[in-house]
Scaffold this motif. Sequence first.
Motif, PDB file in Angstrom:
ATOM      1  N   TRP A  59       0.629  -1.306   0.074  1.00  0.00           N
ATOM      2  CA  TRP A  59       0.064  -0.092   0.133  1.00  0.00           C
ATOM      3  C   TRP A  59       0.898   1.536  -0.049  1.00  0.00           C
ATOM      4  O   TRP A  59       0.392   2.510  -0.255  1.00  0.00           O
ATOM      5  CB  TRP A  59      -0.955  -0.194   1.831  1.00  0.00           C
ATOM      6  CG  TRP A  59      -1.828  -1.044   0.925  1.00  0.00           C
ATOM      7  CD1 TRP A  59      -3.038  -0.864   0.390  1.00  0.00           C
ATOM      8  CD2 TRP A  59      -1.878  -2.260   1.306  1.00  0.00           C
ATOM      9  NE1 TRP A  59      -3.540  -2.127   0.143  1.00  0.00           N
ATOM     10  CE2 TRP A  59      -3.084  -3.158   1.147  1.00  0.00           C
ATOM     11  CE3 TRP A  59      -1.602  -2.746   2.875  1.00  0.00           C
ATOM     12  CZ2 TRP A  59      -3.478  -4.200   1.397  1.00  0.00           C
ATOM     13  CZ3 TRP A  59      -1.100  -3.839   2.628  1.00  0.00           C
ATOM     14  CH2 TRP A  59      -2.663  -4.905   2.316  1.00  0.00           C
ATOM     15  N   GLU A 118      -6.779   4.793  -7.553  1.00  0.00           N
ATOM     16  CA  GLU A 118      -5.835   3.594  -7.176  1.00  0.00           C
ATOM     17  C   GLU A 118      -4.734   3.468  -6.186  1.00  0.00           C
ATOM     18  O   GLU A 118      -4.975   3.670  -4.822  1.00  0.00           O
ATOM     19  CB  GLU A 118      -4.727   2.630  -8.105  1.00  0.00           C
ATOM     20  CG  GLU A 118      -5.422   2.424  -9.297  1.00  0.00           C
ATOM     21  CD  GLU A 118      -5.924   2.824 -10.623  1.00  0.00           C
ATOM     22  OE1 GLU A 118      -5.351   3.919 -10.567  1.00  0.00           O
ATOM     23  OE2 GLU A 118      -6.416   2.261 -10.902  1.00  0.00           O
ATOM     24  N   ARG A 119      -4.372   5.248  -5.941  1.00  0.00           N
ATOM     25  CA  ARG A 119      -3.588   5.709  -4.486  1.00  0.00           C
ATOM     26  C   ARG A 119      -4.919   5.932  -4.158  1.00  0.00           C
ATOM     27  O   ARG A 119      -4.581   5.593  -2.353  1.00  0.00           O
ATOM     28  CB  ARG A 119      -2.665   6.733  -5.190  1.00  0.00           C
ATOM     29  CG  ARG A 119      -2.094   6.201  -5.927  1.00  0.00           C
ATOM     30  CD  ARG A 119      -0.652   7.428  -5.837  1.00  0.00           C
ATOM     31  NE  ARG A 119       0.526   7.808  -6.489  1.00  0.00           N
ATOM     32  CZ  ARG A 119       0.864   7.392  -7.976  1.00  0.00           C
ATOM     33  NH1 ARG A 119      -0.135   8.547  -8.628  1.00  0.00           N
ATOM     34  NH2 ARG A 119       1.886   7.094  -8.467  1.00  0.00           N
ATOM     35  N   LYS A 123      -7.753   4.623  -3.006  1.00  0.00           N
ATOM     36  CA  LYS A 123      -8.348   3.022  -2.901  1.00  0.00           C
ATOM     37  C   LYS A 123      -6.783   3.242  -1.333  1.00  0.00           C
ATOM     38  O   LYS A 123      -7.391   2.148  -0.581  1.00  0.00           O
ATOM     39  CB  LYS A 123      -8.410   2.467  -3.463  1.00  0.00           C
ATOM     40  CG  LYS A 123      -8.965   1.142  -2.921  1.00  0.00           C
ATOM     41  CD  LYS A 123      -9.200   0.418  -4.275  1.00  0.00           C
ATOM     42  CE  LYS A 123     -10.596  -1.031  -3.520  1.00  0.00           C
ATOM     43  NZ  LYS A 123     -10.275  -1.675  -2.595  1.00  0.00           N
ATOM     44  N   ALA A 124      -6.002   3.134  -1.914  1.00  0.00           N
ATOM     45  CA  ALA A 124      -4.795   1.954  -1.078  1.00  0.00           C
ATOM     46  C   ALA A 124      -4.605   2.770  -0.094  1.00  0.00           C
ATOM     47  O   ALA A 124      -4.005   2.650   1.276  1.00  0.00           O
ATOM     48  CB  ALA A 124      -3.176   2.474  -1.841  1.00  0.00           C
ATOM     49  N   VAL A 149       2.197   2.019  -3.491  1.00  0.00           N
ATOM     50  CA  VAL A 149       1.332   2.649  -4.499  1.00  0.00           C
ATOM     51  C   VAL A 149       1.159   4.217  -4.202  1.00  0.00           C
ATOM     52  O   VAL A 149       0.987   5.047  -4.992  1.00  0.00           O
ATOM     53  CB  VAL A 149      -0.174   1.569  -4.377  1.00  0.00           C
ATOM     54  CG1 VAL A 149      -1.076   2.710  -5.019  1.00  0.00           C
ATOM     55  CG2 VAL A 149       0.493   0.384  -4.795  1.00  0.00           C
ATOM     56  N   ASP A 159      -7.620   2.094   2.128  1.00  0.00           N
ATOM     57  CA  ASP A 159      -7.582   0.290   2.528  1.00  0.00           C
ATOM     58  C   ASP A 159      -6.049   0.316   4.109  1.00  0.00           C
ATOM     59  O   ASP A 159      -6.271  -0.461   5.275  1.00  0.00           O
ATOM     60  CB  ASP A 159      -6.696  -0.271   1.793  1.00  0.00           C
ATOM     61  CG  ASP A 159      -7.830  -0.531   0.428  1.00  0.00           C
ATOM     62  OD1 ASP A 159      -9.150  -0.839   1.101  1.00  0.00           O
ATOM     63  OD2 ASP A 159      -7.382  -1.006  -0.698  1.00  0.00           O
ATOM     64  N   ALA A 182       0.459   3.615 -10.949  1.00  0.00           N
ATOM     65  CA  ALA A 182      -1.234   3.305 -10.304  1.00  0.00           C
ATOM     66  C   ALA A 182      -1.871   4.596 -10.385  1.00  0.00           C
ATOM     67  O   ALA A 182      -1.048   6.406 -11.100  1.00  0.00           O
ATOM     68  CB  ALA A 182      -1.505   3.875  -8.708  1.00  0.00           C
TER      69      ALA A 182
END
Length: 121
Positions: free
Chosen positions: A56, A70-71, A73-74, A59, A77, A66
């Motif tokens: 994570w 995507e960043r 979301k990482a 990213v 998360d 990414a």
Amino acid sequence: MDEKAAGGADSKLAEKKAQETDADAPESPQEQSGLVVVIDGQEITIATPTVQDFIWVDVITGGTPAGVLERAKAKGDLIDILLSRTKITPEQLQLLNNDALLSKRIIGSELMQFIFKQTQQ
């Protein structure tokens, strides 16, 4: 005199062994530290990323190609993972849930400062 010398050596050995096996030994400074966030005037210490969170962090920092989504979301998360590792009192949990979006933004800000400070060292 021999008894004192032998007793002294035995007691030092026993102390050392007790320190090595003591389950209630104080945590190291790294284990005690965490991300400290202030939400509604209350400090909450959140777990810091570890080696297992490298995917994570990679990213988020741009080490892995990414897109913006995507960043994001990482980052979300990783915040959820860190919160799951944190010992949170019911009062702190209520505080975090009062305004979950604001809480995650505050935690995310502290997380980014921590990550980028670590990558610069």
